[in-house]
Design an enzyme around this catalytic site. Sequence first.
Site, PDB file in Angstrom:
ATOM      1  N   GLN A 101     117.407  70.784  -6.649  1.00 16.14           N
ATOM      2  CA  GLN A 101     117.741  71.642  -5.511  1.00 16.14           C
ATOM      3  C   GLN A 101     118.335  72.964  -6.004  1.00 16.14           C
ATOM      4  O   GLN A 101     119.314  72.992  -6.745  1.00 16.14           O
ATOM      5  CB  GLN A 101     118.738  70.976  -4.561  1.00 16.14           C
ATOM      6  N   TYR A 182     124.747  78.585   3.378  1.00 13.75           N
ATOM      7  CA  TYR A 182     124.634  79.312   2.112  1.00 13.75           C
ATOM      8  C   TYR A 182     123.651  80.490   2.290  1.00 13.75           C
ATOM      9  O   TYR A 182     123.191  80.756   3.398  1.00 13.75           O
ATOM     10  CB  TYR A 182     124.203  78.353   0.989  1.00 13.75           C
ATOM     11  N   GLY A 321     122.347  60.195   2.104  1.00  7.43           N
ATOM     12  CA  GLY A 321     123.309  60.837   1.225  1.00  7.43           C
ATOM     13  C   GLY A 321     124.358  59.844   0.768  1.00  7.43           C
ATOM     14  O   GLY A 321     124.221  59.194  -0.280  1.00  7.43           O
ATOM     15  N   ARG A 322     125.389  59.698   1.600  1.00  9.02           N
ATOM     16  CA  ARG A 322     126.533  58.876   1.182  1.00  9.02           C
ATOM     17  C   ARG A 322     126.151  57.446   0.838  1.00  9.02           C
ATOM     18  O   ARG A 322     126.717  56.862  -0.093  1.00  9.02           O
ATOM     19  CB  ARG A 322     127.602  58.926   2.280  1.00  9.02           C
TER      20      ARG A 322
HETATM   21  C1  LIG Z   1     129.330  64.544  -1.396  1.00  9.35           C
HETATM   22  C2  LIG Z   1     128.237  65.284  -0.690  1.00  9.35           C
HETATM   23  C3  LIG Z   1     127.698  66.410  -1.271  1.00  9.35           C
HETATM   24  C4  LIG Z   1     126.649  67.094  -0.665  1.00  9.35           C
HETATM   25  N1  LIG Z   1     126.075  68.147  -1.310  1.00  9.35           N
HETATM   26  C5  LIG Z   1     124.930  68.693  -0.827  1.00  9.35           C
HETATM   27  C6  LIG Z   1     124.187  69.616  -1.600  1.00  9.35           C
HETATM   28  O1  LIG Z   1     124.516  69.965  -2.743  1.00  9.35           O
HETATM   29  N2  LIG Z   1     123.049  70.127  -1.043  1.00  9.35           N
HETATM   30  C7  LIG Z   1     122.631  69.755   0.221  1.00  9.35           C
HETATM   31  O2  LIG Z   1     121.590  70.233   0.673  1.00  9.35           O
HETATM   32  N3  LIG Z   1     123.304  68.864   0.949  1.00  9.35           N
HETATM   33  C8  LIG Z   1     124.428  68.307   0.453  1.00  9.35           C
HETATM   34  N4  LIG Z   1     125.060  67.322   1.170  1.00  9.35           N
HETATM   35  C9  LIG Z   1     124.471  66.852   2.430  1.00  9.35           C
HETATM   36  C10 LIG Z   1     123.519  65.667   2.156  1.00  9.35           C
HETATM   37  O3  LIG Z   1     122.379  66.072   1.420  1.00  9.35           O
HETATM   38  C11 LIG Z   1     123.030  65.023   3.451  1.00  9.35           C
HETATM   39  O4  LIG Z   1     122.281  65.976   4.178  1.00  9.35           O
HETATM   40  C12 LIG Z   1     124.165  64.568   4.306  1.00  9.35           C
HETATM   41  O5  LIG Z   1     125.158  63.900   3.549  1.00  9.35           O
HETATM   42  C13 LIG Z   1     123.673  63.635   5.419  1.00  9.35           C
HETATM   43  O6  LIG Z   1     123.306  62.407   4.921  1.00  9.35           O
HETATM   44  P1  LIG Z   1     124.245  61.095   5.033  1.00  9.35           P
HETATM   45  O7  LIG Z   1     124.798  61.053   6.422  1.00  9.35           O
HETATM   46  O8  LIG Z   1     123.267  59.986   4.746  1.00  9.35           O
HETATM   47  O9  LIG Z   1     125.330  61.220   4.010  1.00  9.35           O
HETATM   48  C14 LIG Z   1     126.145  66.657   0.593  1.00  9.35           C
HETATM   49  C15 LIG Z   1     126.712  65.523   1.190  1.00  9.35           C
HETATM   50  C16 LIG Z   1     127.726  64.835   0.565  1.00  9.35           C
HETATM   51  C17 LIG Z   1     128.260  63.584   1.204  1.00  9.35           C
END
Ligand SMILES: Cc1cc2nc3c(=O)[nH]c(=O)nc-3n(C[C@H](O)[C@H](O)[C@H](O)COP(=O)(O)O)c2cc1C
Length: 372
Positions: A101, A182, A321-322
Amino acid sequence: MNIDIQLFTPAKVGNLELPNRIVMAPMTRNRTGDRGIPDELNAEYYAQRSTAGLIITEGTYPHPTSRAYTGQPGIYTDEQVAGWRLVTNAVHQAGGRIFLQIHHAGRISHPSLLPDGILPVAPSAVRPKGEVHIPSGKDKYPTPRALELKEIPQVVEMFRNATERAVEAGFDGVELHGANGYLPHSFLSSLTNLRTDEYGGSVENRSRFFLEVVKAMVSVRGGQYVGVKVSPWKFLPHDIEETDTQVIYPYLAQQLSDLDLAYLHIQLPMVTFGNQPNAPFDLAKLIRPHFKGVMMVDGSLDKEAAIARLEAGDADLVAFGRAFLANPDLPQRLRENAALNEVDYNTFYTPGANGYTDYPMLQSLLTLARKE
Ligand SMILES: Cc1cc2nc3c(=O)[nH]c(=O)nc-3n(C[C@H](O)[C@H](O)[C@H](O)COP(=O)(O)O)c2cc1C
């Protein structure tokens, strides 16, 4: 409907065959030191998660002037490329596939994170509300400097260079971080983009920078090497909102369709992260009819919600994500209806293996249980 059929049907993404539709969402973990160089620990973390249909790495900055966080990885020096080689080799050896990414912080940065203490850049000098984590603690976001018209091609070029570097590092593709306030996202919103030149004003003008960036990335290896992530509507932690989500995203999706991309990735609003309430309309359903190609969604999905999205035809791929952060073997756990490890929010961004490579796998838990 059999859940295995939904989540475990192979899918074609770009030139890749994914064995399942379960994607690891990009997640910043800030564990690559001050020079942004990945090492063996990062390689182990990603390799542990290589049963994902596809891994998307944490946001990675393409140029020193675009960094968002201490410990964030970069992709512009030879050392960073060599570090990422460790990661791609480890993932490929473990049978996985991985996209990088590419992430330009824009106004979500601070002089202490940038060379010579320069100001972050943005479409316009609009200061984000809130506080930024910096090496010495926390500070208010500064008012960013508006990019001059003549600088914009140089910034677009950063994304092309980063894509070339990603090829060198052995990635299977790249994803544009076009979400979460961003730089590319901040061009889309009329609240953060107040420009009066050809990059501001109308929907076409506000989409121009975003599309130029994607085209620069596509120029390296074709559309099939490039995915794009967006987070329509609002992302409160980075103080971004839109006034015409329902107009600008259909336009953007139509324009992106013509580029024959690997996928379009939509981050749905998350109720539990950043206190963002649900959108008044369904963003996946808003965009789907306008994008001819593979679509991915994420945002607070559990197994049932993920299957529902696939069944409704809102998406072809579902990202976690998480749940992936805390469960390296997430696909197996979903297949077997196994319990998930609890997410430790305190170690999201802390250095070292703790909360990174030490989440237990199902197999090791079963072995432990048998020994007891
Ligand atoms: C610790 C953490 C770091 C994240 N960093 C990014 C990132 O670098 N780039 C991005 O597009 N999204 C980032 N996200 C968002 C995740 O890609 C994802 O869209 C979001 O967590 C929703 O998914 P979830 O509910 O399954 O966690 C981050 C999320 C978390 C929890």
